[in-house]
Design a protein around this motif. Sequence first.
Motif, PDB file in Angstrom:
ATOM      1  N   SER A  84       0.872  -1.197  -0.156  1.00  0.00           N
ATOM      2  CA  SER A  84      -0.067   0.121   0.153  1.00  0.00           C
ATOM      3  C   SER A  84       1.055   1.345   0.070  1.00  0.00           C
ATOM      4  O   SER A  84       1.959   1.344   0.644  1.00  0.00           O
ATOM      5  CB  SER A  84      -0.804  -0.134   1.292  1.00  0.00           C
ATOM      6  N   PRO A  85       0.435   2.349  -0.552  1.00  0.00           N
ATOM      7  CA  PRO A  85       1.321   3.565  -0.785  1.00  0.00           C
ATOM      8  C   PRO A  85       1.809   4.106   0.653  1.00  0.00           C
ATOM      9  O   PRO A  85       2.757   4.910   0.915  1.00  0.00           O
ATOM     10  CB  PRO A  85       0.441   4.590  -1.570  1.00  0.00           C
ATOM     11  N   ASP A  86       0.828   3.759   1.733  1.00  0.00           N
ATOM     12  CA  ASP A  86       1.257   4.424   2.985  1.00  0.00           C
ATOM     13  C   ASP A  86       2.147   3.409   3.711  1.00  0.00           C
ATOM     14  O   ASP A  86       2.795   3.536   4.842  1.00  0.00           O
ATOM     15  CB  ASP A  86      -0.053   4.707   3.637  1.00  0.00           C
ATOM     16  N   GLY A  87       2.735   2.167   3.085  1.00  0.00           N
ATOM     17  CA  GLY A  87       3.528   1.499   3.802  1.00  0.00           C
ATOM     18  C   GLY A  87       2.790   0.467   4.644  1.00  0.00           C
ATOM     19  O   GLY A  87       3.844  -0.188   5.413  1.00  0.00           O
ATOM     20  N   ARG A  88       1.712   0.701   4.967  1.00  0.00           N
ATOM     21  CA  ARG A  88       1.122  -0.294   6.235  1.00  0.00           C
ATOM     22  C   ARG A  88       0.699  -1.732   5.826  1.00  0.00           C
ATOM     23  O   ARG A  88       0.685  -2.680   6.728  1.00  0.00           O
ATOM     24  CB  ARG A  88      -0.113   0.476   6.797  1.00  0.00           C
ATOM     25  N   TRP A  89       0.660  -1.883   4.450  1.00  0.00           N
ATOM     26  CA  TRP A  89      -0.018  -3.246   3.962  1.00  0.00           C
ATOM     27  C   TRP A  89       0.684  -3.793   2.834  1.00  0.00           C
ATOM     28  O   TRP A  89       1.294  -3.024   2.100  1.00  0.00           O
ATOM     29  CB  TRP A  89      -1.519  -3.262   3.975  1.00  0.00           C
ATOM     30  N   ILE A  90       0.579  -5.244   2.890  1.00  0.00           N
ATOM     31  CA  ILE A  90       0.982  -5.836   1.812  1.00  0.00           C
ATOM     32  C   ILE A  90       0.111  -6.837   1.400  1.00  0.00           C
ATOM     33  O   ILE A  90      -0.379  -7.515   2.105  1.00  0.00           O
ATOM     34  CB  ILE A  90       2.406  -6.751   2.200  1.00  0.00           C
ATOM     35  N   THR A  95     -12.106 -15.931  -5.833  1.00  0.00           N
ATOM     36  CA  THR A  95     -11.561 -14.682  -5.069  1.00  0.00           C
ATOM     37  C   THR A  95     -10.766 -14.849  -3.915  1.00  0.00           C
ATOM     38  O   THR A  95     -11.294 -15.443  -2.810  1.00  0.00           O
ATOM     39  CB  THR A  95     -12.895 -13.779  -4.873  1.00  0.00           C
ATOM     40  N   LYS A  96      -9.581 -14.434  -3.723  1.00  0.00           N
ATOM     41  CA  LYS A  96      -8.566 -14.376  -2.676  1.00  0.00           C
ATOM     42  C   LYS A  96      -7.611 -13.507  -2.697  1.00  0.00           C
ATOM     43  O   LYS A  96      -6.651 -13.601  -3.481  1.00  0.00           O
ATOM     44  CB  LYS A  96      -8.231 -15.979  -2.577  1.00  0.00           C
ATOM     45  N   VAL A  97      -7.677 -12.722  -1.654  1.00  0.00           N
ATOM     46  CA  VAL A  97      -6.700 -11.693  -1.328  1.00  0.00           C
ATOM     47  C   VAL A  97      -6.203 -11.841   0.002  1.00  0.00           C
ATOM     48  O   VAL A  97      -7.056 -11.520   0.629  1.00  0.00           O
ATOM     49  CB  VAL A  97      -7.058 -10.112  -2.036  1.00  0.00           C
ATOM     50  N   VAL A  98      -4.929 -11.770   0.068  1.00  0.00           N
ATOM     51  CA  VAL A  98      -4.501 -11.989   1.639  1.00  0.00           C
ATOM     52  C   VAL A  98      -3.576 -10.789   1.751  1.00  0.00           C
ATOM     53  O   VAL A  98      -2.762 -10.463   1.180  1.00  0.00           O
ATOM     54  CB  VAL A  98      -3.334 -13.164   1.597  1.00  0.00           C
ATOM     55  N   VAL A  99      -3.958 -10.173   3.158  1.00  0.00           N
ATOM     56  CA  VAL A  99      -3.567  -8.905   3.489  1.00  0.00           C
ATOM     57  C   VAL A  99      -2.423  -9.316   4.689  1.00  0.00           C
ATOM     58  O   VAL A  99      -2.970  -9.666   5.645  1.00  0.00           O
ATOM     59  CB  VAL A  99      -4.508  -7.902   3.859  1.00  0.00           C
ATOM     60  N   PHE A 100      -1.197  -8.718   4.631  1.00  0.00           N
ATOM     61  CA  PHE A 100      -0.273  -9.075   5.849  1.00  0.00           C
ATOM     62  C   PHE A 100      -0.002  -7.434   6.185  1.00  0.00           C
ATOM     63  O   PHE A 100      -0.154  -6.420   5.399  1.00  0.00           O
ATOM     64  CB  PHE A 100       0.996  -9.509   5.132  1.00  0.00           C
ATOM     65  N   THR A 101       0.499  -7.182   7.473  1.00  0.00           N
ATOM     66  CA  THR A 101       1.006  -5.972   7.976  1.00  0.00           C
ATOM     67  C   THR A 101       2.384  -5.794   7.269  1.00  0.00           C
ATOM     68  O   THR A 101       3.051  -6.768   6.911  1.00  0.00           O
ATOM     69  CB  THR A 101       1.206  -6.067   9.564  1.00  0.00           C
ATOM     70  N   ALA A 102       2.832  -4.803   7.591  1.00  0.00           N
ATOM     71  CA  ALA A 102       4.239  -4.094   6.956  1.00  0.00           C
ATOM     72  C   ALA A 102       5.595  -5.109   7.541  1.00  0.00           C
ATOM     73  O   ALA A 102       6.387  -5.672   6.723  1.00  0.00           O
ATOM     74  CB  ALA A 102       4.690  -2.839   7.342  1.00  0.00           C
TER      75      ALA A 102
END
Length: 483
Positions: free
Chosen positions: A202-208, A218-225
């Motif tokens: 993410s452009p704010d650097g908080r998420w991958i 549909t599958k999107v996995v979200v990680f912290t920085a």
Amino acid sequence: MDSSIGAGVPIHLFLSEDGLYGAHVSGKDLVIHSSPASTEAREVQIARLKESPPKLIKYAPTSKIFSTNEGWTTSEQRLLTANDSRISVWQPHPLQIFADIESIEPGSLNVEFGGDGNEIIVFHAWHTKLSIHFLDTGRTSMIKTPKFSHSLGFGYRPQTRQLAILLKPEASDVLTVHEYRSYDLINRAVLSTIDAQGLKWSPDGRWIAVWDVASAGTKVVVFTADGQLYRTYTGPGEVDESFDLGVKQIEWSPAVSQNDTCDTLAVGKVNGHVDLLRTRTFTSATTLSHVFQIDTNSPTLWRERYINADGDAEYVEASSSSAFSMSPESSGPPRGVSIMTFSPDGSLLATVDSMRSNVLWIWSLDGTPRLTSALIHEQPVRQAVWHPSQPQLLINTVMTNLPTVRWWSPGQQPMITRVPTRRNESGKYDVKWLAGPEEEAVFWFGSTEEYVVGYLSAEDGAVQFDVLNRVLNTPNGRSSIMR
């Protein structure tokens, strides 16, 4: 202004991220064009290459130039050239080699700048390893089994430059996060994906965010920085899974909210829908559907219409019914959201569904998301590019050979204008905005035949493209900027 092409050798011009530099190879020379919109003396520098022409030329993104103890600076630009045996890093003022990396293993898949302009990363053949070369210390680090060599397989965190990369050591996909410069491992996560297709910070650097192959649904996995699993998105709960065709691509909104945080993750689907996820929960807030609604609140639709036998065109208002008549279903690649791009303030989203690839949809995201406009063309949309600071959109379609650009901005009638440059028989033109003051709207337009730099202006109700500079091949075979 001289518009002759001369030798006619194809120009493969590589532009920097901000559009302020252009580079290409002419014979055995590396040619650099800087300050292309300047009305002062032209700035063209030429340097002799040591070996055969490079296979690629790349610029360090402006956020990667180099770092100091006091913070980041962009006062110096760098670019690299690479062939099978050598990587050269250049500085443009004056144009000279800053560093060479020799004895490269044959068959490298890709070469890029790393966390800053002092790092070069090399993806080796068969995805066996990724080498990181440190130009300032001569040190080299290595990461084994990168899954991809293209830009969707890895990414550097905005500002702090930690590396996130997808690996494929065995049967499972793995995400690893590494410290900036040392490349020490911060975290390693085995993914639940069947076949991960890419990652994006993410452009704010908080998420991958990592998305799975479409056949998995549909599958999107979200990680912290730091690489900790935060959420897994599997689509709106009310959708029948038997109709879930999976994810085509994802895109983050810009970090422009009050706290410089990203508000939205757009998930483009193979079925032509776009799910908008709010980053507080990563659940679907709205689904955008590429279907024309015929009602009293229909958005403004603009239809491209030819006005003469020479191929000049204009936009005219159209009804939803006529839009359908100009929107034949695609017989080309499989359906999916092929273009998805946010305006610089995140308030607008432009999309193209490959089922009707000649239609550019523009959505307003202020309040409840809604379709605010649609542009219907004779040919498929090839490119849609937002100005870096203003809500202005440049559009390219797959034309036969006419150098034409399309322009859209909220509350104004969109425009189509011919660009005074040589026709390209392939019809493959590219546009790129130049970074600059907000009141300026200067952009590159060109093909392998010729590139021009200029802006759109209106006079007596007619719109024209005013050329500031052009890059072309002169009769001696060298390229130059001419006014």
